[in-house]
Structure formats: C-alpha cells, structure tokens
Design a protein around this motif. Structure first.
Motif, PDB file in Angstrom:
ATOM      1  N   TRP A 132     -33.913   6.123  53.534  1.00 31.46           N
ATOM      2  CA  TRP A 132     -34.393   6.779  51.951  1.00 31.46           C
ATOM      3  C   TRP A 132     -35.726   6.294  51.667  1.00 31.46           C
ATOM      4  O   TRP A 132     -36.591   6.822  51.613  1.00 31.46           O
ATOM      5  CB  TRP A 132     -33.086   6.684  50.914  1.00 31.46           C
ATOM      6  CG  TRP A 132     -33.461   8.141  49.786  1.00 31.46           C
ATOM      7  CD1 TRP A 132     -33.138   9.932  50.272  1.00 31.46           C
ATOM      8  CD2 TRP A 132     -35.040   8.406  48.920  1.00 31.46           C
ATOM      9  NE1 TRP A 132     -33.650  10.038  48.972  1.00 31.46           N
ATOM     10  CE2 TRP A 132     -34.527   9.609  48.694  1.00 31.46           C
ATOM     11  CE3 TRP A 132     -35.724   7.288  48.369  1.00 31.46           C
ATOM     12  CZ2 TRP A 132     -35.763   9.933  47.966  1.00 31.46           C
ATOM     13  CZ3 TRP A 132     -36.188   7.275  47.732  1.00 31.46           C
ATOM     14  CH2 TRP A 132     -36.206   8.998  47.386  1.00 31.46           C
ATOM     15  N   PHE A 136     -39.663   7.494  52.166  1.00 30.05           N
ATOM     16  CA  PHE A 136     -40.503   7.618  51.235  1.00 30.05           C
ATOM     17  C   PHE A 136     -41.778   6.840  50.824  1.00 30.05           C
ATOM     18  O   PHE A 136     -42.893   6.533  50.844  1.00 30.05           O
ATOM     19  CB  PHE A 136     -39.461   7.197  49.683  1.00 30.05           C
ATOM     20  CG  PHE A 136     -40.639   8.098  48.650  1.00 30.05           C
ATOM     21  CD1 PHE A 136     -39.725   9.478  49.220  1.00 30.05           C
ATOM     22  CD2 PHE A 136     -41.330   7.600  47.721  1.00 30.05           C
ATOM     23  CE1 PHE A 136     -40.152  10.064  47.715  1.00 30.05           C
ATOM     24  CE2 PHE A 136     -41.710   8.125  46.448  1.00 30.05           C
ATOM     25  CZ  PHE A 136     -41.292   9.563  46.224  1.00 30.05           C
ATOM     26  N   HIS A 182     -35.580   1.105  42.641  1.00 31.65           N
ATOM     27  CA  HIS A 182     -34.309   2.376  42.606  1.00 31.65           C
ATOM     28  C   HIS A 182     -32.987   1.890  42.012  1.00 31.65           C
ATOM     29  O   HIS A 182     -32.262   2.144  41.605  1.00 31.65           O
ATOM     30  CB  HIS A 182     -34.562   3.311  43.886  1.00 31.65           C
ATOM     31  CG  HIS A 182     -35.807   3.810  44.030  1.00 31.65           C
ATOM     32  ND1 HIS A 182     -37.109   3.517  44.146  1.00 31.65           N
ATOM     33  CD2 HIS A 182     -36.374   5.185  44.199  1.00 31.65           C
ATOM     34  CE1 HIS A 182     -37.986   3.924  44.693  1.00 31.65           C
ATOM     35  NE2 HIS A 182     -37.280   5.443  44.085  1.00 31.65           N
ATOM     36  N   TYR A 254     -44.575   9.416  41.960  1.00 31.58           N
ATOM     37  CA  TYR A 254     -44.035   8.708  42.515  1.00 31.58           C
ATOM     38  C   TYR A 254     -42.758   8.961  42.187  1.00 31.58           C
ATOM     39  O   TYR A 254     -41.651   9.118  42.799  1.00 31.58           O
ATOM     40  CB  TYR A 254     -44.841   7.455  43.077  1.00 31.58           C
ATOM     41  CG  TYR A 254     -45.601   7.506  44.515  1.00 31.58           C
ATOM     42  CD1 TYR A 254     -46.710   7.637  43.793  1.00 31.58           C
ATOM     43  CD2 TYR A 254     -45.637   6.204  45.283  1.00 31.58           C
ATOM     44  CE1 TYR A 254     -47.686   7.195  44.206  1.00 31.58           C
ATOM     45  CE2 TYR A 254     -46.697   6.018  45.770  1.00 31.58           C
ATOM     46  CZ  TYR A 254     -47.595   6.451  45.510  1.00 31.58           C
ATOM     47  OH  TYR A 254     -49.240   5.939  45.939  1.00 31.58           O
ATOM     48  N   SER A 258     -37.967  11.007  42.803  1.00 33.56           N
ATOM     49  CA  SER A 258     -37.418   9.432  44.029  1.00 33.56           C
ATOM     50  C   SER A 258     -36.498   9.364  43.353  1.00 33.56           C
ATOM     51  O   SER A 258     -35.085   8.971  43.154  1.00 33.56           O
ATOM     52  CB  SER A 258     -38.765   8.436  44.102  1.00 33.56           C
ATOM     53  OG  SER A 258     -39.133   7.644  43.002  1.00 33.56           O
ATOM     54  N   SER A 282     -35.679  11.982  51.114  1.00 32.02           N
ATOM     55  CA  SER A 282     -36.487  11.691  51.586  1.00 32.02           C
ATOM     56  C   SER A 282     -37.419  12.315  51.093  1.00 32.02           C
ATOM     57  O   SER A 282     -38.368  12.551  50.398  1.00 32.02           O
ATOM     58  CB  SER A 282     -36.126  10.415  51.699  1.00 32.02           C
ATOM     59  OG  SER A 282     -37.721   9.022  51.598  1.00 32.02           O
ATOM     60  N   GLY A 285     -38.451  14.347  47.904  1.00 31.22           N
ATOM     61  CA  GLY A 285     -38.816  13.913  46.923  1.00 31.22           C
ATOM     62  C   GLY A 285     -40.231  13.857  47.180  1.00 31.22           C
ATOM     63  O   GLY A 285     -41.434  14.000  46.734  1.00 31.22           O
ATOM     64  N   CYS A 286     -40.872  13.672  48.669  1.00 31.04           N
ATOM     65  CA  CYS A 286     -42.182  13.434  49.135  1.00 31.04           C
ATOM     66  C   CYS A 286     -43.122  14.041  48.898  1.00 31.04           C
ATOM     67  O   CYS A 286     -43.877  14.072  48.188  1.00 31.04           O
ATOM     68  CB  CYS A 286     -42.370  12.588  50.596  1.00 31.04           C
ATOM     69  SG  CYS A 286     -41.625  10.740  51.421  1.00 31.04           S
TER      70      CYS A 286
END
Length: 317
Positions: A132, A136, A182, A254, A258, A282, A285-286
């Motif tokens: 992931w 990203f 993260h 970002y 995420s 992922s 999210g991008c």
C-alpha cells in the motif's frame, strides 16, 4: 477460527470485505450513520483504550515499522548534520534511498509474529501494508511532486538519477517516510478513538472526532516534514515562509485520504482484506489526492501568485 477472507488469493479484489469493514467503523473509527441505542449499551460495548491493533498481524507490522524508523532517521540526521552529502554523487543518493527501505522488508522476514505463520504470505499485514505504501509513494513522486514544482515552486537540485524528472532516491525515501507516518498515526488515531470519552459518544460525534483528528494529523505531519527538511540546501523553495504555512496545507492533501484508508485496513482481524483489495485501496487514495491537488491548481493556483492557475496538468508538461 479466522475468517476465510484472510486466505483468499493475493490478487482477488475483495469488495465484500471492504463493505463489511465499513460496517465496523462505529467501533474502530468513522462510523456509518445509525441509531445510537441506549447509552448503557454503548458503554458496555465500548472497546478498551489501546495503542495497537487487536489484529495481531497488524499490530506486529505497526511495531516493526516503528522500530525500523530510527534506523533511517538516524542515518538522515547524520548525513545532513555532518554535511557529508556535499560529497555525494548520483549513486550515493541512490544507496541512501535503498538503505532506508531495506529494514522495512528485512525485519518482518527476520522477526515474524506467530499470527503471521497461520496466514498466507500475501495476506500478512506487513506485506499488504508495505505494498500500500509503495504504491502511494510511487504515484506520489511520479505525479504529485509535479504539483510541488508548479504550485509550491519547489525544486530538487542534488545530483540524481531521475524518473519523470523526480530523483529516484525520493521514490525510495518516501516509502520509509510514509511507513513511519502511517504506523505512528495509526496508533495515535486508535488511542483517541478507543478513549473512553470518545467510544461512549454517539456515532455522529465519533465521526466528527475522527475526521477532526485526521485533518489535524495531516497538517502536523506535512508541517513537520517541511520544517525538518530545511537543513538540506538542495531542496529549494521561492518563499520559505509560505511553503511552511501554506505549502503544508497542500502537502496535507496526501494524508487526508491516506491516513484513514491505511488505518481502516484489517483493523478488524476477522474482516481482513486481500492483497488485491489493499492495492486498490492505495490507488483509490492516490486518485482522491490527485483531485484535491488539481482543484487547488484550478481554483487557488501557486502559493506565490495566488489565482494564476497553470493551464494543463502539471505532470504532462
């Protein structure tokens, strides 16, 4: 027994898993709207405060990612503080990037947890979580960095091999940075959301707390990275103060998608997603970050001359 979902093929998108995971938000993060029921029932079912996940595979990965972080952070501090980077060439920077990433692959293999021995390799959280982060990080450098060039007027000037005019070491170092971010925000969000005061709130209030925490953590993370990179002279900006205060808002886009996506993944041990679903998460999210960055370009423009939006997508030249 473990949910059979955790043993699915590694590329099989597991949409039912994602949907069932969303149904558990009331317990582990931002919940769906529903009737609150009695206060006594909420108090009785509230989780106990904790830092690490109840899913042992995820908990182990979070700890490993946090243990890896001082290794590359210490290396970067030494490189910048000593000024040794002045003697670096393209290959030296590449080796630094590789050295920062290797621990995140090596340590989970060398120090596996017992829970992972019962799970197929591709469905272990450290494997899915690292994949992931890699996705990203790659898209973040390949595409998002161009928004830094155009909107924030930032430049990388150190000697480096490049891909899409972005230094390849940045692709590697971003994996290390984001794995640390993260893992750290995961335990922070969890500790807040499982605090007794929060866990006894209504579903609506838990959602409010969750997203306020996400926004605050996103800005703090962006601000702190922007601040700590000041000591490296080969990352330049036209207006340092605006970069720190306003550029951090841009960079926080970002993390707004995420942080929650990574936090939700496998938070419930019995609702594990497949490797394929983790990768799709992922990519999703991008896309959300891309849209936020491009709307900033269209409606606000660069941080030096607000309102002068560039024509065309930045990464298309």
């Amino acid at each position: 027994p473990r949910n059979p979902a955790c043993a699915r093929t590694f590329l099989q998108p597991e949409y039912p898993c994602i949907m069932s995971e969303l149904r558990h938000r009331g317990k582990h993060g931002s919940p769906p709207a529903r009737s609150d029921g009695k206060a006594a029932r909420r108090a009785a079912s509230a989780p106990s405060p904790r830092w690490f996940s109840e899913n042992p595979s995820k908990s182990h990965a979070e700890k490993i990612f946090l243990v890896c972080s001082p290794i590359w952070i210490g290396m970067m501090v030494y490189i910048v503080a000593s000024g040794i980077y002045e003697s670096f060439d393209e290959w030296s920077y590449l080796y630094v990037g590789i050295a920062a990433v290797v621990p995140y692959v090596l340590l989970p293999v060398l120090f596996p947890c017992q829970a992972d021995s019962k799970i197929p390799f591709w469905n272990r959280f450290w494997v899915k979580g690292l994949a992931w982060i890699v996705i990203f990080s790659y898209i973040g450098n390949y595409i998002f960095t161009w928004y830094f060039y155009k909107l924030l007027k930032a430049k990388y000037t150190f000697p480096s091999h490049r891909l899409n005019d972005v230094p390849i070491p940045c692709y590697l170092l971003t994996v290390a940075y984001f794995a640390f971010y993260h893992a750290l925000t995961n335990i922070t969000i969890r500790r807040i959301m499982t605090a007794r005061g929060v866990s006894k709130m209504s579903s609506l209030m838990q959602s409010v707390v969750f997203w306020v925490v996400i926004l605050i953590l996103s800005y703090i993370t962006a601000f702190m990275e922007t601040k700590t990179i000041e000591g490296f002279p080969y990352y330049t900006q036209e207006d340092h103060e605006r970069m720190l205060l306003i550029g951090s808002v841009v960079y926080s886009t970002y993390f707004i998608p995420s942080f929650p996506l990574f936090y939700w993944m496998d938070e419930n041990e019995h609702e594990c997603c497949s490797f394929g679903s983790a990768c799709l998460s992922s990519f999703g999210g991008c896309m959300m970050t891309t849209m936020m960055l491009d709307h900033w370009r269209l409606f606000i423009g660069d941080i030096i001359s607000f309102g002068s939006a560039s024509s065309g997508l930045p990464w298309l030249g």
